[in-house]
Design an enzyme around this catalytic site. Structure first.
Site, PDB file in Angstrom:
ATOM      1  N   GLU A  12       0.838  -1.202   0.000  1.00 15.05           N
ATOM      2  CA  GLU A  12       0.000   0.000   0.000  1.00 15.05           C
ATOM      3  C   GLU A  12       0.875   1.256   0.000  1.00 15.05           C
ATOM      4  O   GLU A  12       1.875   1.332   0.725  1.00 15.05           O
ATOM      5  CB  GLU A  12      -0.883  -0.022   1.253  1.00 15.05           C
ATOM      6  CG  GLU A  12      -1.713   1.220   1.476  1.00 15.05           C
ATOM      7  CD  GLU A  12      -2.320   1.273   2.870  1.00 15.05           C
ATOM      8  OE1 GLU A  12      -3.336   1.956   3.040  1.00 15.05           O
ATOM      9  OE2 GLU A  12      -1.769   0.611   3.786  1.00 15.05           O
ATOM     10  N   LYS A  64      -9.238   2.358  -2.343  1.00 16.42           N
ATOM     11  CA  LYS A  64      -9.707   1.961  -1.016  1.00 16.42           C
ATOM     12  C   LYS A  64     -11.035   2.631  -0.686  1.00 16.42           C
ATOM     13  O   LYS A  64     -11.184   3.845  -0.813  1.00 16.42           O
ATOM     14  CB  LYS A  64      -8.644   2.344   0.018  1.00 16.42           C
ATOM     15  CG  LYS A  64      -8.838   1.779   1.407  1.00 16.42           C
ATOM     16  CD  LYS A  64      -7.635   2.142   2.263  1.00 16.42           C
ATOM     17  CE  LYS A  64      -7.698   1.530   3.649  1.00 16.42           C
ATOM     18  NZ  LYS A  64      -6.508   1.901   4.443  1.00 16.42           N
ATOM     19  N   CYS A  70      -5.051  -2.905   3.334  1.00 15.58           N
ATOM     20  CA  CYS A  70      -4.702  -2.683   4.739  1.00 15.58           C
ATOM     21  C   CYS A  70      -5.890  -2.885   5.672  1.00 15.58           C
ATOM     22  O   CYS A  70      -6.361  -3.998   5.879  1.00 15.58           O
ATOM     23  CB  CYS A  70      -4.086  -1.282   4.882  1.00 15.58           C
ATOM     24  SG  CYS A  70      -3.308  -0.972   6.494  1.00 15.58           S
TER      25      CYS A  70
END
Length: 532
Positions: free
Chosen positions: A289, A343, A393
């Site tokens: 990420e 995300k 994440c």
């Protein structure tokens, strides 16, 4: 011999011995609740002490025996503090000493309150036949609103996340994290019912609670042979690039150039190892990420991907729009970025700041940050000839992200993450435990690619076949099976969770109604006695 009584004591009624000691059971229960919460914390990674979790809930169940609603709230809250304060110490590594402990303690208290609400409602349900079952449901039911509110929720510390291995984890393939968590808490609460009956040698009423202790464990163990790890659509050789990052907490925000340089350098080392035949050539390379900062294009990344000659999934902080996005790109050799996923489940106060005016009172860095824009499409992409889902994440803690990807045909789960913010803490290991649970839940291999560790290759049964250390530059290369079968958990989806929540609330209401009827009956009997 005569005893002289001081004048100051004359006329004072003597305090009964029982009254003088009335505070002691209350204090002992409070200590036991906190200690049980801490025992539950010890069941989480990096320790492999999954079996401590039901023991912790047995301790909580013993504390709650015979308690009323306020006692249930207080002891449950104390249990939660015993869990979350040590579990979330990594927040201090992130924020640094200059911010203070207020955010860490406030978040721990907020999460503990959810457990307290569950145990408070559980004091009503405990009065019904099968009380431990309904109490366990209520505790797990509080995990659902905790994943929604406030600010998008915070699922960290769910009961199931303490179970990446052991007897209970196969249940994830049937009912996901909610069923695993319910089995753990049910085992503990039933054990809390068994222990007093054993002491009283009450054998006859021991059968049902004993079954509640044994059956969840037996069910989990019986499911182990059904956890398949065989490739169904071939396999893939996957490599991770862990470039490392400075261990400086919040200051890492100003070191994006260093992080990118580290990952470019590690990718070059990986390319040299492949060229020298030291490791096999992968089919897919996975970067962590926000490993690089781009505007949708980056010549340096083009060159890095071309040097290995296979597609890569590259985590970027993408500035090509009006707001930055936390994005994973499919980066093809020769042609550059293609499909992407941004995300969706952003970290409150990390990637965006709700209620900035209030947040600035406890987090002085707020005014220096800019909100990241959330994505809107499911996490699924086509890369290296297969369909991949890539929760980023924090998103691995949410059930729906990986589930949607698998439902959309993903044969592999990839987890790009940046845990360098959190220092040498347990956070990365806690997240890896979630990835292991998701592997079993969806019957998919999981490839974790972390900026500073821990990167890992996880098989569909949750076992780790390769991993790295924290704050090192390293790469992993391993073979993972591609699978297309869906588990019962995938097919049931969120219905397992919603059914559990619905039944839990219904039993709480039933317990309240029964309690009200009992109070009215007692009041009626009292009035009749007075009338006589």
């Amino acid at each position: 011999m005569a005893v002289t009584v001081p004048d100051s004591e004359l006329g004072k009624p003597e305090k009964p011995q029982r009254a003088r000691r009335a505070w002691r059971p209350w204090l002992l229960r409070l200590v036991a609740a906190a200690a049980s919460g801490f025992v539950f914390y010890l069941s989480f990674a990096p320790r492999s002490l999954w079996w401590l979790a039901p023991i912790a809930f047995a301790g909580l169940g013993l504390v709650l025996r015979g308690r009323r609603v306020w006692g249930g709230l207080g002891y449950g809250f104390t249990f939660g503090l015993g869990l979350y304060i040590p579990l979330l110490t990594w927040l201090q590594d992130f924020l640094g000493p200059e911010v203070g402990v207020t955010p860490w303690i406030a978040l721990s208290a907020a999460l503990a309150l959810y457990i307290g609400i569950g145990t408070a409602l559980g004091t009503f349900a405990a009065r019904l036949p099968g009380g431990p079952v309904w109490m366990a449901m209520l505790v797990i039911a509080t995990e659902t609103p905790r994943a929604w509110w406030p600010f998008g929720g915070f699922p960290w510390g769910r009961v199931a996340f303490s179970q990446p291995e052991g007897a209970f984890v196969p249940l994830a393939s049937v009912g996901g994290a909610p069923l695993v968590g319910f089995a753990v808490v049910l085992t503990g609460f039933c054990l809390a019912t068994v222990i007093p009956r054993l002491r009283r040698r009450a054998w006859r009423p021991l059968v049902l609670p004993a079954a509640g202790v044994i059956l969840p464990v037996v069910a989990g163990l019986a499911l182990w042979p059904t956890i398949d790890t065989a490739a169904q659509n071939g396999s893939l050789t996957v490599a991770t690039v862990q470039g490392n990052a400075p261990d400086i907490g919040l200051e890492l925000e100003n070191e994006s150039a260093t992080v990118e340089a580290n990952h470019l350098a590690q990718n070059q080392r990986l390319a040299q190892e492949i060229a020298a035949g030291q490791v096999p050539k992968p089919d897919l390379v996975v970067w962590p990420e926000t490993a690089v900062t781009t505007v949708g294009e980056d010549p340096a990344v083009d060159e890095a991907v071309d040097s290995i000659g296979v597609p890569a999934l590259v985590g970027t902080l993408d500035h090509s729009g009006t707001q930055p996005r936390n994005t994973v790109y499919v980066w093809n050799p020769g042609t550059g970025p293609a499909e992407s996923y941004s995300k969706r489940q952003l970290v409150p106060f990390g990637e965006y700041v709700p209620a900035r005016s209030i947040a600035s009172l406890v987090t002085p860095f707020v005014d220096q940050t800019k909100d990241i824009q959330a994505g809107t499409t499911p996490s699924v992409m086509n890369v290296a000839g297969t369909r991949v889902t890539a929760p980023i994440c924090y998103e691995i803690a949410y059930d729906y992200i990986a589930r949607e990807g698998v439902d959309d045909g993903a044969q592999l789960i990839v987890l790009p993450t940046n845990n360098a913010w959190y220092g040498h803490s347990e956070m990365s290991y806690q997240q890896l435990a979630m990835a292991r649970l998701r592997a079993v839940e969806h019957s998919r291999a999981v490839v974790v690619s972390a900026t500073s560790g821990v990167s890992a290759i996880v098989q569909p049964d949750g076992t780790i076949t390769a991993s790295t250390s924290e704050f090192t530059a390293a790469s992993l290369v391993g073979r993972v099976p591609l699978r297309q079968a869906t588990t019962l958990s995938d097919r049931l989806g969120a219905w397992t969770e919603y059914t559990l929540v619905g039944v839990a609330l219904a039993t709480a209401v039933a317990g309240m109604v029964q309690s009200a009827r009992t109070r009215r009956a007692r009041a009626k009997d009292t009035r009749a006695t007075v009338a006589e």
